[in-house]
Each structure stands twice: as structure tokens, then as C-alpha cells.
Scaffold this motif. Structure first.
Motif, mmCIF file in Angstrom:
data_model
loop_
_atom_site.group_PDB
_atom_site.id
_atom_site.type_symbol
_atom_site.label_atom_id
_atom_site.label_comp_id
_atom_site.label_asym_id
_atom_site.label_seq_id
_atom_site.Cartn_x
_atom_site.Cartn_y
_atom_site.Cartn_z
ATOM 1 N N CYS A 4 -1.917 -13.125 -2.657
ATOM 2 C CA CYS A 4 -2.278 -11.785 -2.166
ATOM 3 C C CYS A 4 -2.839 -10.870 -3.234
ATOM 4 O O CYS A 4 -3.460 -9.859 -2.906
ATOM 5 N N GLY A 21 -3.240 -6.882 -3.047
ATOM 6 C CA GLY A 21 -2.997 -6.570 -1.648
ATOM 7 C C GLY A 21 -4.173 -6.115 -0.819
ATOM 8 O O GLY A 21 -3.989 -5.649 0.303
ATOM 9 N N ALA A 52 -4.460 -8.231 2.475
ATOM 10 C CA ALA A 52 -3.263 -7.976 3.276
ATOM 11 C C ALA A 52 -3.325 -6.589 3.907
ATOM 12 O O ALA A 52 -2.911 -6.387 5.056
ATOM 13 N N MET A 53 -3.862 -5.620 3.173
ATOM 14 C CA MET A 53 -4.028 -4.266 3.701
ATOM 15 C C MET A 53 -4.960 -4.274 4.909
ATOM 16 O O MET A 53 -4.690 -3.613 5.932
ATOM 17 N N ALA A 94 -3.223 -5.974 7.969
ATOM 18 C CA ALA A 94 -2.289 -5.050 8.609
ATOM 19 C C ALA A 94 -3.031 -3.938 9.332
ATOM 20 O O ALA A 94 -2.582 -3.457 10.380
ATOM 21 N N ALA A 124 1.349 -5.159 -5.555
ATOM 22 C CA ALA A 124 1.053 -5.309 -4.122
ATOM 23 C C ALA A 124 2.105 -4.613 -3.271
ATOM 24 O O ALA A 124 1.786 -4.005 -2.237
ATOM 25 N N THR A 125 3.348 -4.682 -3.694
ATOM 26 C CA THR A 125 4.421 -4.011 -2.948
ATOM 27 C C THR A 125 4.160 -2.515 -2.867
ATOM 28 O O THR A 125 4.331 -1.886 -1.814
ATOM 29 N N ASN A 157 1.165 -1.015 -3.215
ATOM 30 C CA ASN A 157 -0.069 -0.760 -2.466
ATOM 31 C C ASN A 157 0.104 -0.946 -0.966
ATOM 32 O O ASN A 157 -0.651 -0.360 -0.174
ATOM 33 N N LEU A 158 1.065 -1.751 -0.570
ATOM 34 C CA LEU A 158 1.266 -2.051 0.855
ATOM 35 C C LEU A 158 2.474 -1.308 1.421
ATOM 36 O O LEU A 158 2.951 -1.644 2.512
ATOM 37 N N PHE A 167 2.663 -0.076 5.101
ATOM 38 C CA PHE A 167 2.477 -1.050 6.190
ATOM 39 C C PHE A 167 3.767 -1.838 6.402
ATOM 40 O O PHE A 167 4.010 -2.850 5.731
ATOM 41 N N VAL A 194 3.973 -5.726 6.763
ATOM 42 C CA VAL A 194 3.680 -6.613 5.640
ATOM 43 C C VAL A 194 4.959 -6.910 4.864
ATOM 44 O O VAL A 194 5.678 -5.996 4.451
ATOM 45 N N VAL A 239 6.024 -8.517 1.453
ATOM 46 C CA VAL A 239 5.506 -8.961 0.157
ATOM 47 C C VAL A 239 6.587 -9.733 -0.581
ATOM 48 O O VAL A 239 7.732 -9.266 -0.687
#
Length: 393
Positions: free
Chosen positions: A106, A109, A112-113, A116, A135-136, A138-139, A142, A145, A147
Motif C-alpha cells: 500500500c 496509501g 487505498a485512499m 475507499a 499510511a495509517t 493518511n487513511l 476512512f 480501511v 492498515v
């Protein structure tokens, strides 16, 4: 940046400092750093905040205003999918009926963004602990998601009905990796997953040779505002058009797909230079679909080895830049210098393909004088080095 470098930014003080920083200016970064430290801020926090400010400034080209609320690593930003492209990835999964996608690599992210954003559940995994932490963050908006830090290939895929991967194609030192077996994870290991979950999508570098494309893949080369950024390999329900090659040309808010007809890519013949010249988009060239552009404009190639198309007909195509041909002359420095001086050309745009001429060096040698503007194309025409004087349409 390591996890300890990110941690200070996750505190209220860290986020407040990031939000308060002015737009990043390399020439003022040192003075700003000194001022913040003089105000009593922790040097580690200041360094982390300024690093993020610099990365966010660079990231705006890929993420627009979203970059202001994200964290980045240098390597993660380099490989991250532009949001405009990620949105097309996401729609492909949505249209295929997927409900939960496992993004096995990912990164920070981006994809993944987008997944979602179209309502898909996402399992986002990255092998690097720092990247998974980024990534955690940045997401965080959502909830659909999940992570995880781990090996995407070893992750439990229960409840997942589609897969996506963007294998790393650079060494730890930043050098490009061209051998698919040296990708991280290796390409064959990712491709093997389609035996378990047929809906598999891969993002790879646009230099992937046609011979490396699996027979059951739909390979789509993608360009954004003229820059070729990736090739996507799509399998199973993600490739409703079936195996083959296509190009996705994104320009501003417009998207255009170039695909061959039912008989496959068209073959273009060589013909004399006509009244118009067409320069196919780089994604079209990478996909091997120049012949299809030639067919659309009722033209042919200027040379069998050059991706310039010529025709006697004017056409407006989103997948090719068009020029009116004003003159054609054999390449020669003295001849070209005299030609331009006769016309008072002082500003010259030089395009080239299939020639070793260095444009900036040629511009100095031409010693341009005058107020007129011109555009020339240096290329081969039927094997001969030629100058085409053109006018952009």
C-alpha cells in the motif's frame, strides 16, 4: 525518515507546527529552522516538520490540496500513484463488482485512499514499518480501511475478493530495478495470486516490455498531461475488455482510452510527408498503437522506425498533438540557419525524434536573430535526416 522521526509530528504540538508553517521555500528553510529552535522548539520536531513541509510541497503535484493533510516518506512519495490515476484504478474495481480489495503493497496509501473513496472495503498492507505508519495517518479518515504492517504475500486474505499490488522497483539506494524477478515482491510471486483471486491488478513501470506482459492480461499504459507514468496489468473481472494492450490518456479533467479494433493493433505504412504531422501521446507509443492513430487520421508513418504520423487530413485527436507542416528540408546546419534568418526567427521550439542532435546545442549554433517564432521537428523521413517546419494546431 524513521518511525521516531514521524512520532513527534503525531502529537498536538507536531500537527500544530505543521499547520503553522509557511509554504515551503528552500532558500528560507535554514533560517526558519534556526528561528524555530531559538523559540524553544525541539530540534528533532523542527527537522521532522520541515522535512514534511518539503515533501508536502512536492506532493501537491500528485495529491493537490490533499497533500496538506498527509504525511510522506521520500521513497513513498516517489512511488505513490497520482490521485487522478488512482481514481481510475478504483473505478475499475468498483465496476468489476469488487467489495473488499487487498492492497498488498500500500505504500503511503494513495490507491487505498481511492478504493475507499468509491466505497470499497480495503485491507492495506506494507512490509516497511515506517511506510505502514504513514499510511495509517493518511487513511485515518476512512474507517473502511484496515492498515497493517506485514508481508502482503503472507497476509490472510479471508473476505477479500480483489487484489492490487505496486511492487517496489528501486533498490534501497534509489537505483531502478528492471528485472521483474528483483521487484519487491517479485512479479511472478504476485502473479501467482490470481490463481486464488482472479481479480488482480498491478501497477508497474511504463518501460515494461511487451514480451513481459502475461497472455491473459489487459495491459494499459497511462499518461498524465503528456507524461507516461505507469502500465497497469489487469486480470479476470478487472479486464472486461479481455487480454490485449490499450492506452489511457489523461489531460486535465479529460480521459480518453485508445484501444485496437477486434483484429488487433493496426499496421501503419510509410508514406510521404503530407500537410499535417501527428505526434502520438507517449502512452499510445508505449502500447504499440501508433498504427491505430495513423488509421484514424487516414495517414501513415514518416519512417518505419519513428512514431510520427503524417496525413493530408486535419483531425483533432486527444491522443496526439497535431501540427500543420509548413516546409520540409534536408537537415544541414548552414541550410537551416539561413532558412531561419531569412524569416527573422529569433524564438525557436525544437522537437526531435530519431536523431542525435542536442536541441540546446543546435540553438546556440543557429545564432537566432529576429522577432518571429517557429517550431521545427528534427527526425528521419524515409531514412533521411530531415527538418520539418511546423505550426502547432
Amino acid at each position: 525518515m524513521d518511525p521516531a522521526g514521524i512520532a513527534p509530528l503525531l502529537s498536538p504540538q507536531g500537527w500544530a507546527l505543521l499547520a503553522a508553517l509557511p509554504p515551503y521555500d528552500e532558500s528560507r528553510a535554514m533560517a526558519l529552522s534556526e528561528r524555530l529552535r531559538d523559540e524553544g522548539l525541539d530540534p528533532e520536531l523542527v527537522a521532522a516538520a520541515l522535512t514534511q513541509s518539503r515533501l508536502r510541497s512536492r506532493a501537491r503535484a500528485k495529491f493537490g490540496d490533499f497533500a496538506d493533510g498527509m504525511l510522506f516518506t521520500a521513497a513513498g512519495l516517489e512511488q505513490a500513484t497520482r490521485l487522478t490515476v488512482a481514481a481510475h484504478h478504483a473505478r475499475r474495481y468498483r465496476d468489476a463488482g469488487a467489495t473488499r480489495v487487498a492492497d498488498l503493497t500500500c505504500g503511503i496509501g494513495a490507491d487505498a485512499m481511492a478504493f475507499a473513496g468509491v466505497g470499497l472495503g480495503v485491507l492495506a498492507v506494507d512490509l516497511d514499518e515506517t511506510t505502514a505508519a504513514v499510511a495509517t495517518v493518511n487513511l485515518r479518515h476512512f474507517p473502511e480501511v484496515d492498515v497493517r504492517h506485514g508481508d502482503g504475500l503472507a497476509t490472510d486474505l479471508g473476505g477479500v475478493d480483489a487484489l492490487f499490488a505496486d511492487p517496489a522497483r528501486r533498490t534501497s539506494g534509489g537505483s531502478r530495478v528492471f528485472d521483474p524477478a528483483a521487484y519487491a515482491p517479485p512479479l511472478d510471486a504476485v502473479l501467482a495470486l490470481r490463481q486464488r483471486i482472479p481479480a488482480l491488478g498491478l501497477k508497474l513501470g511504463p518501460g515494461l516490455p511487451h514480451g513481459a506482459v502475461p497472455d491473459d492480461a489487459q495491459a494499459q499504459w497511462v499518461s498524465v498531461d503528456g507524461e507516461v507514468v505507469e502500465v497497469g496489468l489487469w486480470f479476470g473481472p478487472l479486464a472486461p475488455e479481455g487480454p490485449g494492450r490499450s492506452a489511457l490518456v489523461l489531460a486535465g479533467s479529460h480521459a480518453h482510452v485508445v484501444a485496437p479494433g477486434p483484429d488487433g493493433p493496426a499496421h501503419a505504412h510509410v508514406r510521404p510527408v503530407g500537410g499535417y504531422l501527428y505526434e502520438p501521446d507517449g502512452a499510445v507509443i508505449r502500447a504499440g498503437l501508433v498504427g491505430d492513430v495513423a488509421e484514424r487520421v487516414r495517414g501513415g508513418l514518416v519512417d518505419p522506425t519513428i512514431a510520427y504520423v503524417t496525413s493530408d487530413h486535419r483531425s483533432d485527436l486527444p491522443e496526439a498533438s497535431a501540427y500543420r507542416v509548413l516546409d520540409t528540408l534536408p537537415f544541414g546546419l548552414k541550410r537551416l540557419r539561413a532558412y531561419l534568418r531569412e524569416r527573422g526567427v529569433g524564438r525557436l521550439t525544437i522537437k526531435k525524434r530519431g536523431t542525435a542532435v542536442v536541441p540546446e546545442q543546435l540553438r546556440r549554433q543557429l545564432d537566432l536573430r529576429g522577432d518571429a517564432e517557429a517550431t521545427i521537428v528534427l527526425t528521419r523521413v524515409a531514412g533521411a535526416q530531415t527538418v520539418l517546419v511546423v505550426e502547432p494546431l
